[in-house]
Design a protein around this motif. Structure first.
Motif, PDB file in Angstrom:
ATOM      1  N   ASN A   1      -1.074  12.182  18.391  1.00 33.94           N
ATOM      2  CA  ASN A   1      -1.246  10.783  19.198  1.00 33.94           C
ATOM      3  C   ASN A   1       0.515  10.355  19.440  1.00 33.94           C
ATOM      4  O   ASN A   1       0.876   9.820  20.246  1.00 33.94           O
ATOM      5  N   GLY A   2       1.331  11.460  18.822  1.00 37.40           N
ATOM      6  CA  GLY A   2       2.916  10.931  19.069  1.00 37.40           C
ATOM      7  C   GLY A   2       3.454   9.654  18.429  1.00 37.40           C
ATOM      8  O   GLY A   2       4.238   9.519  18.745  1.00 37.40           O
ATOM      9  N   TRP A   3       2.805   9.401  17.294  1.00 40.62           N
ATOM     10  CA  TRP A   3       3.321   8.092  16.457  1.00 40.62           C
ATOM     11  C   TRP A   3       4.721   8.450  16.147  1.00 40.62           C
ATOM     12  O   TRP A   3       4.933   9.554  15.374  1.00 40.62           O
ATOM     13  N   GLY A   4       5.653   7.628  16.219  1.00 44.19           N
ATOM     14  CA  GLY A   4       6.826   7.604  15.959  1.00 44.19           C
ATOM     15  C   GLY A   4       7.386   6.659  14.580  1.00 44.19           C
ATOM     16  O   GLY A   4       8.068   7.293  13.732  1.00 44.19           O
ATOM     17  N   ARG A   5       6.263   5.662  14.164  1.00 40.41           N
ATOM     18  CA  ARG A   5       6.639   5.024  13.277  1.00 40.41           C
ATOM     19  C   ARG A   5       5.503   4.007  13.010  1.00 40.41           C
ATOM     20  O   ARG A   5       4.596   4.024  13.997  1.00 40.41           O
ATOM     21  N   VAL A   6       5.129   3.504  11.874  1.00 39.25           N
ATOM     22  CA  VAL A   6       4.007   2.652  11.726  1.00 39.25           C
ATOM     23  C   VAL A   6       4.651   1.244  10.995  1.00 39.25           C
ATOM     24  O   VAL A   6       5.718   1.448  10.256  1.00 39.25           O
TER      25      VAL A   6
ATOM     26  N   TRP B   1       6.522   3.791   7.910  1.00 31.23           N
ATOM     27  CA  TRP B   1       6.205   5.201   7.947  1.00 31.23           C
ATOM     28  C   TRP B   1       7.081   5.649   9.217  1.00 31.23           C
ATOM     29  O   TRP B   1       6.964   4.706  10.198  1.00 31.23           O
ATOM     30  N   LYS B   2       7.911   6.630   8.991  1.00 33.09           N
ATOM     31  CA  LYS B   2       8.538   7.236  10.291  1.00 33.09           C
ATOM     32  C   LYS B   2       8.322   8.656  10.380  1.00 33.09           C
ATOM     33  O   LYS B   2       8.183   9.361   9.184  1.00 33.09           O
ATOM     34  N   SER B   3       8.207   9.125  11.483  1.00 38.01           N
ATOM     35  CA  SER B   3       7.859  10.490  11.761  1.00 38.01           C
ATOM     36  C   SER B   3       9.175  11.343  11.493  1.00 38.01           C
ATOM     37  O   SER B   3      10.349  10.912  11.527  1.00 38.01           O
TER      38      SER B   3
ATOM     39  N   TYR C   1      -2.824  14.003   9.900  1.00 46.42           N
ATOM     40  CA  TYR C   1      -3.268  12.662   9.984  1.00 46.42           C
ATOM     41  C   TYR C   1      -1.960  11.831   9.324  1.00 46.42           C
ATOM     42  O   TYR C   1      -1.669  12.305   8.178  1.00 46.42           O
ATOM     43  N   VAL C   2      -1.670  10.671   9.982  1.00 45.60           N
ATOM     44  CA  VAL C   2      -0.919   9.851   8.989  1.00 45.60           C
ATOM     45  C   VAL C   2      -1.698   8.780   8.506  1.00 45.60           C
ATOM     46  O   VAL C   2      -2.733   8.175   9.305  1.00 45.60           O
ATOM     47  N   TYR C   3      -1.790   8.553   7.330  1.00 44.82           N
ATOM     48  CA  TYR C   3      -2.593   7.363   6.503  1.00 44.82           C
ATOM     49  C   TYR C   3      -2.072   6.189   6.150  1.00 44.82           C
ATOM     50  O   TYR C   3      -0.766   6.378   5.751  1.00 44.82           O
ATOM     51  N   VAL C   4      -2.604   5.202   6.273  1.00 43.21           N
ATOM     52  CA  VAL C   4      -2.040   3.927   5.925  1.00 43.21           C
ATOM     53  C   VAL C   4      -3.052   3.489   4.938  1.00 43.21           C
ATOM     54  O   VAL C   4      -4.393   2.997   5.374  1.00 43.21           O
ATOM     55  N   LYS C   5      -2.958   3.359   3.588  1.00 36.17           N
ATOM     56  CA  LYS C   5      -3.877   2.486   2.806  1.00 36.17           C
ATOM     57  C   LYS C   5      -3.183   1.322   2.187  1.00 36.17           C
ATOM     58  O   LYS C   5      -2.171   1.607   1.774  1.00 36.17           O
TER      59      LYS C   5
ATOM     60  N   GLY D   1       0.765  -1.104   0.029  1.00 33.02           N
ATOM     61  CA  GLY D   1      -0.036   0.399  -0.097  1.00 33.02           C
ATOM     62  C   GLY D   1       0.912   1.268  -0.077  1.00 33.02           C
ATOM     63  O   GLY D   1       1.878   1.171  -0.332  1.00 33.02           O
ATOM     64  N   THR D   2       0.314   2.419   0.596  1.00 27.79           N
ATOM     65  CA  THR D   2       0.981   3.534   0.525  1.00 27.79           C
ATOM     66  C   THR D   2       0.506   4.178   1.978  1.00 27.79           C
ATOM     67  O   THR D   2      -0.251   3.987   2.650  1.00 27.79           O
ATOM     68  N   THR D   3       1.529   5.179   2.480  1.00 23.82           N
ATOM     69  CA  THR D   3       1.592   5.860   3.567  1.00 23.82           C
ATOM     70  C   THR D   3       1.518   7.446   3.243  1.00 23.82           C
ATOM     71  O   THR D   3       2.500   7.547   2.261  1.00 23.82           O
ATOM     72  N   TYR D   4       0.973   8.206   3.978  1.00 23.12           N
ATOM     73  CA  TYR D   4       1.281   9.686   3.714  1.00 23.12           C
ATOM     74  C   TYR D   4       0.636  10.458   4.761  1.00 23.12           C
ATOM     75  O   TYR D   4      -0.030   9.871   5.645  1.00 23.12           O
TER      76      TYR D   4
END
Length: 142
Positions: free
Chosen positions: A112-117, A140-142, A53-57, A45-48
């Motif tokens: 929410n403080g996400w550092g990575r997915v 994904w990384k912030s 917002y961080v999206y994961v599709k 998929g893609t992340t952006y």
């Protein structure tokens, strides 16, 4: 007082374009991801980032005709300064059979403080017991 309809229409169009232009936050370029793959399962998929917002599709696909189902685990992992627990989503193809593709979209606010997915896929039998999983990859990384 006479109103020039062409001028009024042009002014309205200009204001609308300016308003829409300022309202649109630029999105981060999408990054394509793919898990490493295990026998019978594939996810990509893609992340952006858009509007904070961080999206994961993406999708997970059952590529084997063996009675097992494919699952991908998407985990939003907090950065080092946040104590919040990770958020996990597990889209799967359970109950749909060979060749089925499950599409998904998840999003979470950056506050929410996400550092990575991260993501990894697994093959599971009908009662959910894991047969084999691929390695966890950072998508994904912030």
């Amino acid at each position: 007082m006479r109103i020039n309809l062409r001028r009024a229409a042009a002014a309205t169009a200009a204001v609308t374009l300016l308003t829409l232009g300022f309202a649109q936050a630029p999105a981060q370029a999408a990054t394509t991801w793919s898990t490493t793959g295990v026998a019978g399962a594939h996810a990509q998929g893609t992340t952006y980032v858009k509007y904070s917002y961080v999206y994961v599709k993406g999708y997970v696909k059952d590529t084997a005709c063996d009675g097992k189902y494919a699952q991908v685990t998407i985990t939003f992992v907090p950065g080092t300064v946040f104590d919040s627990p990770p958020r996990t989503e597990k889209p799967n193809t359970k109950g749909h059979g060979c060749g089925f593709v499950r599409h998904f979209t998840y999003r979470s606010h950056l506050s929410n403080g996400w550092g990575r997915v991260t993501a990894y896929e697994c093959r599971r039998n009908s009662n959910g017991i894991t047969n084999v999983c691929g390695p966890r990859v950072t998508i994904w990384k912030s």
